[in-house]
Write a protein that holds these residues in place. Structure first.
Motif: not given
Length: 188
Positions: A52-61, A153-165, A167-172
């Motif tokens: 749950i903490l990991e999911n909240v961190l992805w969404i907050a990021s 170079f921050l584009t890569l982690p920013l896009l990955f963070t948006l992707f992971m968020a 993936m956290v939101i999609f099942p809901h």
């Protein structure tokens, strides 16, 4: 064990065309088909506090990225009005992301809601995975190329963070509830 079944891999396989099956007085629904399956559907387990903490961190990021953008304006405003963005790769990447989202919703909602189990649907979903993966990788590279002038170079982690968020939101975000498939494969 009846005369018409043979032990195979922990279960019984019915032999319709053997002499023993035809000559014995067994019913067509013998122990191979009528006994309960050993594997019951799994009960969904509760998520741990770490998950749950990991999911909240992805969404907050992701919310942080969308709200603060490049420190001068938010991410949505940047996508529509910033002159540094390469527009053609941005639009192509957005179209590919839209195709991926449409395919995920199609496979998760429409295919799983089909009442009768059909092998064609399952093989279609599995055979389409390489194409969906290719769409995702190409869209990631196109969006990275389009947004590189803003974040470098921050584009890569920013896009990955948006992707992971996402993936956290999609099942809901499912509109309908998914029913587990109770259809069992039968050998007969």
């Amino acid at each position: 064990m009846s005369g018409g079944s043979t032990p195979v891999a922990g279960g019984y396989m019915r032999q319709r065309h053997s002499q023993g099956y035809a000559s014995s007085g067994d019913d067509l629904e013998d122990d191979a088909c009528s006994r309960p399956q050993p594997f019951s559907p799994s009960i969904p387990r509760a998520k741990t506090w770490v998950e749950i903490l990991e999911n909240v961190l992805w969404i907050a990021s992701a919310l942080f990225i969308i709200y603060y953008g490049d420190r001068h304006s938010n991410f949505i405003f940047l996508l529509w009005h910033d002159e540094r963005i390469r527009r053609l790769p941005l639009y192509l990447g957005m179209v590919l992301v839209g195709l991926n989202v449409a395919f995920f919703f199609y496979t998760s909602m429409l295919v799983w809601n089909v009442r009768r189990f059909d092998e064609k649907w399952e093989s279609f979903c599995i055979s389409a995975l390489p194409y969906v993966t290719l769409l995702g990788v190409v869209s990631f590279f196109l969006l990275s190329f389009a947004l590189w002038p803003i974040w470098s170079f921050l584009t890569l982690p920013l896009l990955f963070t948006l992707f992971m968020a996402s993936m956290v939101i999609f099942p809901h975000s499912m509109i309908g509830t998914l029913r587990p498939q109770n259809d069992a494969f039968r050998i007969d």
